[in-house]
Design an enzyme around this catalytic site. Structure first.
Site, PDB file in Angstrom:
ATOM      1  N   GLU A 192       0.561  15.778   2.796  1.00  0.00           N
ATOM      2  CA  GLU A 192      -0.768  16.075   3.321  1.00  0.00           C
ATOM      3  C   GLU A 192      -1.645  16.801   2.296  1.00  0.00           C
ATOM      4  O   GLU A 192      -1.205  17.731   1.626  1.00  0.00           O
ATOM      5  CB  GLU A 192      -0.629  16.946   4.581  1.00  0.00           C
ATOM      6  CG  GLU A 192      -1.931  17.409   5.195  1.00  0.00           C
ATOM      7  CD  GLU A 192      -2.746  16.267   5.770  1.00  0.00           C
ATOM      8  OE1 GLU A 192      -3.899  16.085   5.325  1.00  0.00           O
ATOM      9  OE2 GLU A 192      -2.234  15.564   6.666  1.00  0.00           O
ATOM     10  N   ARG A 198      -2.959  15.867  -0.656  1.00  0.00           N
ATOM     11  CA  ARG A 198      -2.427  15.782  -2.022  1.00  0.00           C
ATOM     12  C   ARG A 198      -1.294  16.781  -2.226  1.00  0.00           C
ATOM     13  O   ARG A 198      -1.147  17.396  -3.276  1.00  0.00           O
ATOM     14  CB  ARG A 198      -3.543  15.966  -3.061  1.00  0.00           C
ATOM     15  CG  ARG A 198      -4.614  14.900  -2.985  1.00  0.00           C
ATOM     16  CD  ARG A 198      -5.494  14.863  -4.227  1.00  0.00           C
ATOM     17  NE  ARG A 198      -6.299  16.057  -4.385  1.00  0.00           N
ATOM     18  CZ  ARG A 198      -7.484  16.258  -3.808  1.00  0.00           C
ATOM     19  NH1 ARG A 198      -7.995  15.334  -3.018  1.00  0.00           N
ATOM     20  NH2 ARG A 198      -8.150  17.365  -4.010  1.00  0.00           N
ATOM     21  N   ARG A 229       0.854  -1.179   0.000  1.00  0.00           N
ATOM     22  CA  ARG A 229       0.000   0.000   0.000  1.00  0.00           C
ATOM     23  C   ARG A 229       0.895   1.235   0.000  1.00  0.00           C
ATOM     24  O   ARG A 229       1.739   1.396   0.877  1.00  0.00           O
ATOM     25  CB  ARG A 229      -0.904   0.019   1.232  1.00  0.00           C
ATOM     26  CG  ARG A 229      -1.598   1.353   1.533  1.00  0.00           C
ATOM     27  CD  ARG A 229      -2.694   1.657   0.557  1.00  0.00           C
ATOM     28  NE  ARG A 229      -3.329   2.959   0.829  1.00  0.00           N
ATOM     29  CZ  ARG A 229      -4.085   3.611  -0.033  1.00  0.00           C
ATOM     30  NH1 ARG A 229      -4.308   3.105  -1.238  1.00  0.00           N
ATOM     31  NH2 ARG A 229      -4.627   4.760   0.269  1.00  0.00           N
ATOM     32  N   CYS A 240      -9.167   7.593   3.793  1.00  0.00           N
ATOM     33  CA  CYS A 240      -7.725   7.387   3.980  1.00  0.00           C
ATOM     34  C   CYS A 240      -7.382   6.348   5.040  1.00  0.00           C
ATOM     35  O   CYS A 240      -6.666   5.387   4.762  1.00  0.00           O
ATOM     36  CB  CYS A 240      -7.051   8.721   4.270  1.00  0.00           C
ATOM     37  SG  CYS A 240      -7.115   9.864   2.868  1.00  0.00           S
ATOM     38  N   GLU A 268      -0.094  10.967   3.207  1.00  0.00           N
ATOM     39  CA  GLU A 268      -0.562  11.409   4.519  1.00  0.00           C
ATOM     40  C   GLU A 268      -1.925  12.106   4.496  1.00  0.00           C
ATOM     41  O   GLU A 268      -2.208  12.931   3.636  1.00  0.00           O
ATOM     42  CB  GLU A 268       0.468  12.372   5.109  1.00  0.00           C
ATOM     43  CG  GLU A 268       0.113  12.912   6.480  1.00  0.00           C
ATOM     44  CD  GLU A 268       1.163  13.875   6.996  1.00  0.00           C
ATOM     45  OE1 GLU A 268       1.311  13.970   8.225  1.00  0.00           O
ATOM     46  OE2 GLU A 268       1.837  14.527   6.178  1.00  0.00           O
ATOM     47  N   ARG A 289       1.243  16.029  -5.732  1.00  0.00           N
ATOM     48  CA  ARG A 289       2.043  14.975  -5.115  1.00  0.00           C
ATOM     49  C   ARG A 289       3.211  14.501  -5.982  1.00  0.00           C
ATOM     50  O   ARG A 289       4.156  13.916  -5.476  1.00  0.00           O
ATOM     51  CB  ARG A 289       1.147  13.784  -4.766  1.00  0.00           C
ATOM     52  CG  ARG A 289       0.296  14.022  -3.553  1.00  0.00           C
ATOM     53  CD  ARG A 289      -0.655  12.879  -3.298  1.00  0.00           C
ATOM     54  NE  ARG A 289      -1.719  12.807  -4.295  1.00  0.00           N
ATOM     55  CZ  ARG A 289      -2.676  11.893  -4.280  1.00  0.00           C
ATOM     56  NH1 ARG A 289      -2.693  10.962  -3.345  1.00  0.00           N
ATOM     57  NH2 ARG A 289      -3.618  11.900  -5.204  1.00  0.00           N
ATOM     58  N   CYS A 322     -13.217  11.190   4.276  1.00  0.00           N
ATOM     59  CA  CYS A 322     -12.427  10.542   3.225  1.00  0.00           C
ATOM     60  C   CYS A 322     -12.187   9.078   3.602  1.00  0.00           C
ATOM     61  O   CYS A 322     -12.531   8.634   4.691  1.00  0.00           O
ATOM     62  CB  CYS A 322     -11.100  11.272   3.003  1.00  0.00           C
ATOM     63  SG  CYS A 322     -10.006  11.242   4.439  1.00  0.00           S
ATOM     64  N   HIS A 332       0.680   5.092   0.544  1.00  0.00           N
ATOM     65  CA  HIS A 332      -0.312   5.947   1.202  1.00  0.00           C
ATOM     66  C   HIS A 332       0.256   7.344   1.404  1.00  0.00           C
ATOM     67  O   HIS A 332       1.350   7.503   1.935  1.00  0.00           O
ATOM     68  CB  HIS A 332      -0.687   5.335   2.558  1.00  0.00           C
ATOM     69  CG  HIS A 332      -1.897   5.939   3.194  1.00  0.00           C
ATOM     70  ND1 HIS A 332      -3.177   5.480   2.959  1.00  0.00           N
ATOM     71  CD2 HIS A 332      -2.024   6.983   4.060  1.00  0.00           C
ATOM     72  CE1 HIS A 332      -4.038   6.197   3.659  1.00  0.00           C
ATOM     73  NE2 HIS A 332      -3.359   7.118   4.329  1.00  0.00           N
ATOM     74  N   LYS A 345      -0.591   6.440  -9.270  1.00  0.00           N
ATOM     75  CA  LYS A 345       0.404   5.645  -8.574  1.00  0.00           C
ATOM     76  C   LYS A 345       0.804   4.433  -9.411  1.00  0.00           C
ATOM     77  O   LYS A 345       1.996   4.130  -9.557  1.00  0.00           O
ATOM     78  CB  LYS A 345      -0.133   5.201  -7.215  1.00  0.00           C
ATOM     79  CG  LYS A 345      -0.322   6.329  -6.215  1.00  0.00           C
ATOM     80  CD  LYS A 345      -0.951   5.838  -4.920  1.00  0.00           C
ATOM     81  CE  LYS A 345      -1.175   6.968  -3.933  1.00  0.00           C
ATOM     82  NZ  LYS A 345      -1.855   6.520  -2.697  1.00  0.00           N
ATOM     83  N   ASP A 353      -3.787  18.571  -7.573  1.00  0.00           N
ATOM     84  CA  ASP A 353      -2.891  17.604  -6.951  1.00  0.00           C
ATOM     85  C   ASP A 353      -1.457  18.030  -7.201  1.00  0.00           C
ATOM     86  O   ASP A 353      -1.097  18.403  -8.326  1.00  0.00           O
ATOM     87  CB  ASP A 353      -3.138  16.220  -7.569  1.00  0.00           C
ATOM     88  CG  ASP A 353      -2.543  15.078  -6.767  1.00  0.00           C
ATOM     89  OD1 ASP A 353      -1.373  15.171  -6.387  1.00  0.00           O
ATOM     90  OD2 ASP A 353      -3.251  14.093  -6.542  1.00  0.00           O
TER      91      ASP A 353
END
Length: 416
Positions: free
Chosen positions: A286, A288, A239, A257, A243, A328, A255, A241, A355, A326
């Site tokens: 945090e 995105r 996974r 998450c 934050e 990220r 959400c 992930h 991802k 976004d």
């Protein structure tokens, strides 16, 4: 308190005896690669832009200003070596594979002992240790019969044995620019201008190719035998992930998450118990990478929408506040997998096409993609799921693989 040594900014690299060790990114061994020196105890020794510890470097400066920290303190690295050996792997010597972390960051005391003996102030950028994690969701999985304690990986009380690592970002600027498909000069100029000129060397010292950015770190949690990460004869569940403090820590239900994170941990435990391994990669990005303040502003705007909190307005309100959906940059996310020697993930606990595509583009094979089960989606988070689907975050081809059924590689957990 010791006399403070002040760093001197210069537009020109030092010469002769004052020249620091070179960093030859992508060299086949640490001696040829050279150490990353971000301490200011010896300014003439520095061969990077920025300082160690990411955003926490600012707290170090604050502590020095407050008189609570000796400015020339050097870390005593006695008995701090990793509890588990990681690498080296062939990916470490490919300058295109790893551009955002130092693959030798956990081996400083061993790999660069000669520099430490010569009084060069080196700091590890990666630490590896062992621990146990204790989540109520694991107890719930045991009670529901989805997991069974084995006394090794999973205890009766739901504790999970892990190997964990903390990784500070170390950016090789030519590699970052290449990964993002921009010119290095443009990258440097943007980093300089839009941090308020915080790092002048970005534009004055083109000879310095490595940058220690003041951003959050990466945490990884390895469940089961660590060798399963690079042993392709064994299954690996993972996974990735990003934050979400409100959900991950405080259980906010707006959400998915935390439910998806704990579902990922459950999948990792199950796969490790079947003879494979599990990996959780937790990135400090945090909201995105827009930040928590921006995220909360967007929450308010969504909830105050005259038409209600709708999937159609989900990303529109984000763009109105942040200017973008976004930030990220999943392009750099696969680097940690190259550091760990991972070349294939059998069970990828993610619905994100971004991802998935970033991993595949970097040569990491993905088998089955596992979505979050419908029953784990909070009612208030259904808007998020609908909006992400409409925006193309994931596709209907993202399907689950129940235990015992084969995935895209023709293998199942029952084979291990």
């Amino acid at each position: 308190m010791s006399e403070q040594k002040h760093i001197v900014l210069t537009s020109h690299p030092p010469k002769g005896a004052d020249r620091p060790p070179d960093i030859n990114w992508g060299a086949s061994n640490p001696k040829d690669r050279g150490p990353v020196i971000g301490s200011i105890n010896g300014p003439q020794q520095r061969n990077v832009i920025g300082v160690h510890s990411g955003a926490y470097g600012l707290y170090r400066a604050l502590a020095i200003a407050a008189g609570t920290l000796d400015p020339v303190h050097k870390a005593d690295l006695t008995n701090t070596s990793p509890t588990t050996q990681i690498g080296p792997f062939p990916q470490w010597s490919d300058p295109d594979k790893i551009v955002s972390i130092d693959p030798y960051g956990h081996m400083v005391a061993e790999a660069f002992a000669e520099h430490l003996d010569n009084d060069i102030d080196l700091r590890p950028t990666i630490a590896v240790t062992r621990a146990r994690i204790h989540l109520p969701e694991m107890r719930e999985a045991i009670a529901a019969g989805r997991l069974a304690p084995d006394g090794d990986i999973l205890q009766e009380d739901g504790e999970v044995a892990v190997t964990k690592a903390a990784i500070e970002p170390v950016w090789y600027l030519p590699g970052i620019a290449n990964r993002l498909k921009v010119k290095e000069a443009d990258l440097r100029r943007s980093l300089f201008e839009y941090t308020g000129g915080m790092f002048p060397e970005l534009v004055t010292r083109s000879d310095l190719k490595v940058f220690l950015p003041p951003i959050g770190n990466i945490s990884i949690y390895i469940i089961g035998d660590i060798e399963a990460l690079w042993d392709n004869s064994r299954q690996l569940a993972c996974r990735v992930h990003d934050e979400c403090n409100g959900s991950d820590v405080f259980g906010s239900d707006i959400c998915t998450c935390r439910p998806y994170l704990t579902h990922g941990i459950e999948e990792c435990v199950r796969t490790a118990q079947a003879g494979g391994g599990g990996l959780i990669v937790y990135n400090r990005k945090e909201g995105r990478a827009l930040g928590e303040v921006t995220k909360f502003l967007v929450y308010n705007a969504r909830k105050r929408n005259p038409d209600g909190d709708t999937s159609a307005a989900y990303f529109e309100r984000t763009e109105c506040v942040a200017g973008v959906q976004d930030m990220r940059f999943q392009d750099m996310m696969p680097d940690v997998f190259h550091w760990l020697g991972v070349t294939r993930i059998d069970r990828f606990v993610s619905m994100s096409d971004m991802k998935h595509d970033a991993m595949v583009e970097q040569g990491i094979e993905i088998g089955t993609r596992i979505p979050i089960p419908d029953e784990l989606i909070p009612e208030d988070a259904q808007v998020e799921m609908d909006a992400k689907k409409a925006a193309g975050y994931f596709t209907d081809e993202t399907v689950s693989m129940p235990d015992g059924l084969t995935g895209t590689k023709g293998r199942s957990l029952d084979d291990y």
